[in-house]
Write an enzyme that holds these catalytic residues in place. Structure first.
Site, short mmCIF file in Angstrom:
data_model
loop_
_atom_site.label_atom_id
_atom_site.label_comp_id
_atom_site.label_asym_id
_atom_site.label_seq_id
_atom_site.Cartn_x
_atom_site.Cartn_y
_atom_site.Cartn_z
N THR A 147 6.38 20.66 -41.77
CA THR A 147 6.96 20.26 -42.77
C THR A 147 7.03 18.93 -42.24
OG1 THR A 147 7.66 19.30 -44.58
CG2 THR A 147 8.38 21.54 -42.85
N ASP A 148 7.64 17.65 -42.48
CA ASP A 148 8.41 16.63 -42.46
C ASP A 148 9.72 17.20 -42.57
OD1 ASP A 148 8.01 16.03 -44.56
OD2 ASP A 148 8.10 14.29 -44.41
N GLU A 149 9.74 17.92 -43.21
CA GLU A 149 11.29 18.69 -44.19
C GLU A 149 12.17 18.87 -42.88
OE1 GLU A 149 12.25 20.23 -48.00
OE2 GLU A 149 9.65 18.99 -48.36
N TYR A 172 13.79 26.14 -48.05
CA TYR A 172 12.75 26.71 -47.34
C TYR A 172 12.84 25.66 -46.38
CZ TYR A 172 8.54 24.01 -47.39
OH TYR A 172 7.26 23.59 -46.20
N LYS A 176 11.14 27.15 -42.51
CA LYS A 176 9.88 26.36 -41.63
C LYS A 176 10.64 25.93 -40.12
CE LYS A 176 6.35 25.69 -42.91
NZ LYS A 176 5.54 26.37 -42.61
#
Length: 359
Positions: A147-149, A172, A176
């Site tokens: 993810t870009d998060e 989260y 990741k």
């Protein structure tokens, strides 16, 4: 026409009963002749109905090619056995706990699934790869979908890219980020052939109704308050799930071993599908006003709620590397994609009610 090189005959998809994983499995069954091994722990957000519908539609084209392996990746022995059974040429690792709000309330499950689960899978795949013939070792690839998060939060300008430093802000995204680092370490230390993708917010059919777009659609249809965090000005870069699948399979077949690719709906190098959360909510309301009008506009249901702790202000991806190197670009603009998605939820009320019962 195959969506993967002919050398890839057996594919293991983790999280294949999830939103993005299910879209990948359906595409593989539809556009290739590969054997698909769908490893999923079948948790609260898992759903096989979309794949079952695809198999029924395809008939003989998919007969016997979809194999469900109910396994929790935290279980190292079960994971190793699943990898032995699948005997994959390609692993697409999508399994993850992914809902930020749940990670704030119960972070332990995210560390278990996203970190320990990835470790278990890497170890099993490393043993599998070591035992392959020289020819199959050249074909094998472990593809990690992230993810870009993991990059944190942007200001009013700029984009995430493959060179952006990691700066996760939630349990989260931290879990990741840890999984990304594990994958890269297994490549550099053990030689495991890996590739990583980091994507922006996905949307489209079959998305479990805990994410923004389905929450808004289903709340509006039920004439319930539509929750909007804070001032509603947090910005996201939106990517239709089918465009994401295009990118994933292109990277699987042509991406460079050891590389990372950022995949977004817009950003530098080709258009921009950034929207504030308020704009997304208002767009959904406007679509519903047109196709299922009520006495009052749906926008009157929008209700501000307390902001999420540590809510990242803006995400936006520069996808120029995958565009230039592999020729990928999203085919579905946000306006058309959103309208199609709203129609899909309107056309599948029974599925929606079933999923809402699990929320």
């Amino acid at each position: 026409m195959s969506c993967l090189p002919d050398s890839i005959q057996r594919v293991l998809v983790t999280g294949g009963a999830g939103f993005i994983g299910g879209a990948v499995v359906r595409r593989l069954l539809r556009c290739s002749a590969v054997e698909v091994f769908n490893l999923d722990k079948l948790g609260y957000a898992s759903d096989l109905s979309s794949i079952q519908a695809e198999v029924e539609q395809l008939g003989g084209m998919a007969a016997g090619r979809h194999h469900v392996l109910q396994v929790d990746l935290v279980d190292q022995q079960a994971t190793a056995e699943a990898v032995r059974r699948a005997d994959p040429d390609l692993v697409l690792h999508l399994a993850a706990e992914s809902h930020v709000d749940r990670s704030i309330n119960a972070p332990g499950a995210f560390l278990d699934s996203n970190i320990i689960g990835t470790f278990s899978l890497l170890q099993a795949c490393r043993g599998h790869w070591d035992a392959l013939s020289a020819v199959r070792r050249e074909v094998f690839r472990f593809q990690h979908i992230s993810t870009d998060e993991v990059f944190g939060s942007l200001g009013a300008s700029g984009y995430f890219s493959e060179a952006t430093p990691y700066d996760p802000r939630s349990p989260y995204s931290a879990s990741k980020a840890a999984s990304d680092h594990l994958v890269k370490a297994w490549h550099h230390t053990f030689g495991l052939p890996v590739v990583t993708t980091n994507c922006s917010n996905n949307y489209g059919p079959w998305q479990f109704p805990e994410k923004l777009i389905p929450v808004v659609i289903l709340s509006a249809l039920a004439l319930k308050p539509i929750p909007l965090y804070g001032d509603g000005l947090n910005v996201r870069d939106w990517l239709h799930v089918e465009d994401h699948v295009d990118a994933l399979l292109l990277v699987a077949g042509q991406g460079k071993t050891g590389a990372s690719y950022c995949v977004g709906g817009g950003g530098e190098g080709g258009g921009c599908d950034e929207r504030t959360n308020r704009e997304v909510v208002e767009s959904i309301c406007a679509i519903l006003d047109q196709i299922r009008p009520q006495a009052e506009p749906y926008s009157h249901l929008i209700s501000r709620v307390n902001d999420r702790p540590g809510h990242d202000r803006r995400y936006a991806i520069d996808s120029s590397l995958i565009r230039k190197e592999l020729g990928w670009s999203p085919s579905l603009g946000f306006e058309n994609g959103l309208r199609q998605t709203v129609h899909w939820y309107l056309d599948h009320p029974d599925w929606c009610q079933q999923m809402l019962g699990r929320s």
